[in-house]
Design an enzyme around this catalytic site. Sequence first.
Site, PDB file in Angstrom:
ATOM      1  N   PRO A 105       0.826  -1.208   0.000  1.00 39.90           N
ATOM      2  CG  PRO A 105      -0.790  -1.573   1.628  1.00 39.90           C
ATOM      3  CD  PRO A 105       0.517  -2.093   1.131  1.00 39.90           C
ATOM      4  CD  GLU A 106       2.083   3.700  -4.472  1.00 37.94           C
ATOM      5  OE1 GLU A 106       2.446   4.892  -4.501  1.00 37.94           O
ATOM      6  OE2 GLU A 106       2.174   2.953  -5.458  1.00 37.94           O
ATOM      7  NE  ARG A 161       7.550  -2.962  -5.889  1.00 42.50           N
ATOM      8  CZ  ARG A 161       6.658  -2.310  -5.145  1.00 42.50           C
ATOM      9  NH1 ARG A 161       7.072  -1.590  -4.108  1.00 42.50           N
ATOM     10  NH2 ARG A 161       5.381  -2.358  -5.431  1.00 42.50           N
ATOM     11  CE  LYS A 194       5.304   2.969   0.407  1.00 46.29           C
ATOM     12  NZ  LYS A 194       5.964   2.057  -0.561  1.00 46.29           N
TER      13      LYS A 194
END
Length: 274
Positions: free
Chosen positions: A2-3, A263, A52
């Site tokens: 989640p951002e 990523r 986060k």
Amino acid sequence: MPEGHTIHRLAADHRERFGGRPVRASSPQGKFADSAALLDGTVLETTEAHGKHLFLGFGGLGEEWVHIHLGLFGKVNFGDAPAPPPTDTVRLRLANPESYVDLRGPTTCALITDAEKQAIHDRLGPDPLRDGDYADGAAKAWRRISKSRTTIAALLMDQKIVAGVGNVYRAEVLFRHGIDPYRAGKDLTAREWTAIWDDLVELLREGVRLNRIDTVRPEHTPEAMGRPPRVDDHGGEVYVYRRAHLPCHICGGEIRTAGLAARNLFWCPGCQQR
């Protein structure tokens, strides 16, 4: 993972459903059982997000906080009372007569002291959604970015520089400003960085409001362009994220992908020229 907008939304949702009232706390999984016993019957007094990281402050705990980091696999599920029997995968359940919330699979769920909480804040960069970071956050991040030979795409994912930006916002904000992701931080201008920061503030705020990530401008929505809406589990309209090998909405060129900072990076070479 989640951002940042998701964590700020979770802070607001916890506050709305449980703030100011005693909670019943349990750990069906057992890994948080001792701490849950201390929480049981206390009042949720404050919630806070930084990047986060989510912090829940309960009355009666003194200088201690529940620190939650969802990581790659953590999930939070809210529901209305009566709560169903919890499964044995629930790390922490909070409940009151109106609502319940279950936390599963977080990287971190721990009771920490004020000093430990401050240490987390100290190692994180400015968060575009935190009130205290909005005014000087751009300048604080710029001091490090402007001296770095690291690519701007990698810098944006470094939580020590900017907290809360993840893979989606990283790819999308660089596209929106025509910035090649492989440009070194030191090769950006101060004006370019300020524009990126201000855009992140607005995009993340919209993410909190809508509880999804939408990054396309009004003139590029499916309705405006006469194209089919995007179908993706993150739920929003985007320019390049997870659109590898598809045509760019703007120039028609092929969206590319490559690994960067552990990523997958997505960008349009036509719109984001060096």
